[in-house]
Design a protein around this motif. Structure first.
Motif, PDB file in Angstrom:
ATOM      1  N   LEU A  37       0.837  -1.206   0.000  1.00  0.00           N
ATOM      2  CA  LEU A  37       0.000   0.000   0.000  1.00  0.00           C
ATOM      3  C   LEU A  37       0.870   1.254   0.000  1.00  0.00           C
ATOM      4  O   LEU A  37       1.961   1.271   0.589  1.00  0.00           O
ATOM      5  CB  LEU A  37      -0.900   0.016   1.242  1.00  0.00           C
ATOM      6  N   ASP A  38       0.367   2.292  -0.649  1.00  0.00           N
ATOM      7  CA  ASP A  38       1.009   3.605  -0.620  1.00  0.00           C
ATOM      8  C   ASP A  38       0.685   4.236   0.733  1.00  0.00           C
ATOM      9  O   ASP A  38      -0.490   4.400   1.078  1.00  0.00           O
ATOM     10  CB  ASP A  38       0.463   4.468  -1.771  1.00  0.00           C
ATOM     11  N   THR A  39       1.699   4.596   1.501  1.00  0.00           N
ATOM     12  CA  THR A  39       1.463   5.101   2.868  1.00  0.00           C
ATOM     13  C   THR A  39       0.780   6.464   2.877  1.00  0.00           C
ATOM     14  O   THR A  39       0.163   6.850   3.865  1.00  0.00           O
ATOM     15  CB  THR A  39       2.797   5.211   3.650  1.00  0.00           C
ATOM     16  N   ARG A  40       0.846   7.202   1.749  1.00  0.00           N
ATOM     17  CA  ARG A  40       0.230   8.532   1.713  1.00  0.00           C
ATOM     18  C   ARG A  40      -1.251   8.474   1.374  1.00  0.00           C
ATOM     19  O   ARG A  40      -2.063   9.177   1.949  1.00  0.00           O
ATOM     20  CB  ARG A  40       0.963   9.419   0.699  1.00  0.00           C
ATOM     21  N   SER A  41      -1.610   7.598   0.437  1.00  0.00           N
ATOM     22  CA  SER A  41      -3.006   7.549  -0.023  1.00  0.00           C
ATOM     23  C   SER A  41      -3.736   6.279   0.401  1.00  0.00           C
ATOM     24  O   SER A  41      -4.949   6.180   0.273  1.00  0.00           O
ATOM     25  CB  SER A  41      -3.044   7.639  -1.554  1.00  0.00           C
ATOM     26  N   GLU A  42      -2.965   5.268   0.907  1.00  0.00           N
ATOM     27  CA  GLU A  42      -3.509   3.950   1.268  1.00  0.00           C
ATOM     28  C   GLU A  42      -4.043   3.196   0.044  1.00  0.00           C
ATOM     29  O   GLU A  42      -4.822   2.250   0.179  1.00  0.00           O
ATOM     30  CB  GLU A  42      -4.607   4.046   2.346  1.00  0.00           C
ATOM     31  N   LYS A  43      -3.664   3.646  -1.153  1.00  0.00           N
ATOM     32  CA  LYS A  43      -4.064   2.933  -2.372  1.00  0.00           C
ATOM     33  C   LYS A  43      -3.170   1.723  -2.575  1.00  0.00           C
ATOM     34  O   LYS A  43      -2.011   1.709  -2.148  1.00  0.00           O
ATOM     35  CB  LYS A  43      -3.977   3.864  -3.579  1.00  0.00           C
ATOM     36  N   VAL A  45      -0.650  -0.667  -4.233  1.00  0.00           N
ATOM     37  CA  VAL A  45       0.477  -0.562  -5.166  1.00  0.00           C
ATOM     38  C   VAL A  45       0.677  -1.912  -5.868  1.00  0.00           C
ATOM     39  O   VAL A  45       0.915  -1.978  -7.069  1.00  0.00           O
ATOM     40  CB  VAL A  45       1.773  -0.166  -4.410  1.00  0.00           C
ATOM     41  N   THR A  58      11.040  -2.115   0.945  1.00  0.00           N
ATOM     42  CA  THR A  58      10.226  -0.921   0.650  1.00  0.00           C
ATOM     43  C   THR A  58      10.882   0.357   1.168  1.00  0.00           C
ATOM     44  O   THR A  58      11.731   0.320   2.062  1.00  0.00           O
ATOM     45  CB  THR A  58       8.831  -1.042   1.284  1.00  0.00           C
ATOM     46  N   HIS A  61       7.445   5.354   1.544  1.00  0.00           N
ATOM     47  CA  HIS A  61       6.145   5.621   0.919  1.00  0.00           C
ATOM     48  C   HIS A  61       5.337   4.352   0.627  1.00  0.00           C
ATOM     49  O   HIS A  61       4.201   4.432   0.171  1.00  0.00           O
ATOM     50  CB  HIS A  61       6.326   6.407  -0.385  1.00  0.00           C
ATOM     51  N   ILE A  62       5.950   3.205   0.848  1.00  0.00           N
ATOM     52  CA  ILE A  62       5.252   1.929   0.569  1.00  0.00           C
ATOM     53  C   ILE A  62       5.382   1.018   1.785  1.00  0.00           C
ATOM     54  O   ILE A  62       6.457   0.910   2.374  1.00  0.00           O
ATOM     55  CB  ILE A  62       5.847   1.222  -0.669  1.00  0.00           C
TER      56      ILE A  62
END
Length: 340
Positions: A37-43, A45, A58, A61-62
């Motif tokens: 997951l992207d730590t900024r958006s929680e989207k 990856v 990682t 950011h991940i």
């Protein structure tokens, strides 16, 4: 309306280490149970193998997440994203419509109501319209090819990533069962601790897994079948300088001793609670090993010698639960032991 079906039927072995999805009697997805997951958006990856390759590598950011711990969902949001992503990997001929899903999902036999609700909710949020659940040892028995509805005893020991599931099955139900949180993940943790303590070398989860697969053993004497030493490379714990350490299967057998002894104790406890008539069936037919832990070298022999009942390793033990979940999917109207 009859031109195409908008219902897709899938069976999911939602494992701590790996998730397997069966559709139309075929394994269509077999991926590590991990999501990046992207730590900024929680989207999301990456999911599955791609996320597994990122583990331990990682940047800030991940983050990689294993949503299941000890066989149950530990991170609801990550589990839902992972299940949804894995379902999207199923080859779908009709791209215009997103089908509603009829699902059968394997769960540990020791699951609490809360844990079962987490599996059901995650499955429904990922698109499941009709969600059924099956206890993993029952699924393993079906996958091995045992007649679970016969009036006779069958015993299965399913050593997965997070839990070891032990069950005696008769007449379509579980008569006695034990579910302990000692399994493949615990073996990996034992190896990491051992390498750190004994050889002063830091190893990550992936390296410890590789050691387990290459020289993991339940016996200190495998005779001519013993594998060659596995060479581990990593930083010295104290100096941080690179090291090379050959590891033998005998060492790993000593390292795993305590965890394997706990599995033995749980099997004996389940046998103690087994009614005499069913116990006699088990002595005649033997006990079946499934799950990734069944591949530990010398385990069947060790258990046979200790318990004095023959232990058989199932064909393709890693996928026994998945195969059984697929069989349950085809028999949802017939099998009374499926849970809603």
């Amino acid at each position: 309306m009859g031109l195409f079906s908008l219902t897709q039927e899938i069976a999911i072995d939602l494992g701590t280490a790996n998730t397997v999805i069966i559709h139309n009697d075929k394994i269509v997805v077999d991926q590590p149970s991990i999501v990046a997951l992207d730590t900024r958006s929680e989207k999301v990856v990456a999911i599955g193998e791609k996320a597994h390759q990122m583990q331990g590598k990682t940047n800030s950011h991940i983050r990689t997440v294993r949503p299941l711990r000890d066989g149950v969902i530990a991170d609801f949001d990550a589990a839902e994203k992972m299940i949804r992503g894995l379902i999207k990997m199923i080859p779908n001929k009709n791209h215009l419509f997103s089908p509603s899903l009829r699902m059968v999902v394997g769960i540990p036999s020791g699951s609490t109501e809360v844990e079962m609700r987490a599996v059901r909710d995650s499955s429904e949020h990922a698109g499941g319209r009709d969600v059924y659940m099956i206890y993993e040892p029952m699924a393993a028995a079906l996958g091995i090819g045992l007649d679970v509805e016969a009036p006779e005893g069958n015993m299965v020991v399913d050593i997965g990533g997070g839990t070891t599931e032990i069950a005696v099955i008769s007449l379509g139900g579980i008569v006695t069962d034990k579910s302990i949180r000692i399994a493949g993940d615990e073996f990996t943790s034992d190896i990491m601790d051992y390498m750190n303590r004994q050889h002063n070398i830091k190893v990550g989860e992936t390296t410890a897994e590789n050691i387990k697969k290459s020289v993991g053993s339940a016996l200190t004497d495998l005779g001519e079948e013993g594998p060659e030493d596995y060479v581990v490379r990593g930083p010295n714990r104290i100096t941080a300088l690179p090291m090379e350490v050959p590891v033998s299967y005998q060492e790993i057998a000593h390292c795993l001793e305590k965890s394997i002894a706990k599995i033995e104790a749980a099997i004996l406890a389940a046998l103690e609670e087994t009614p005499p008539e069913l116990y006699a069936d088990l002595v005649n037919k033997g006990i079946y090993l499934a799950g990734g832990g069944a591949l530990l070298k010398g385990l069947a022999k060790r258990l046979t010698d200790k318990i004095q009942i023959q232990f058989h390793v199932a064909d393709d033990p890693l996928r026994a639960v998945a195969r059984g979940t697929g069989i349950a999917l085809k028999n949802v109207d017939k099998f009374q032991f499926l849970l809603r």
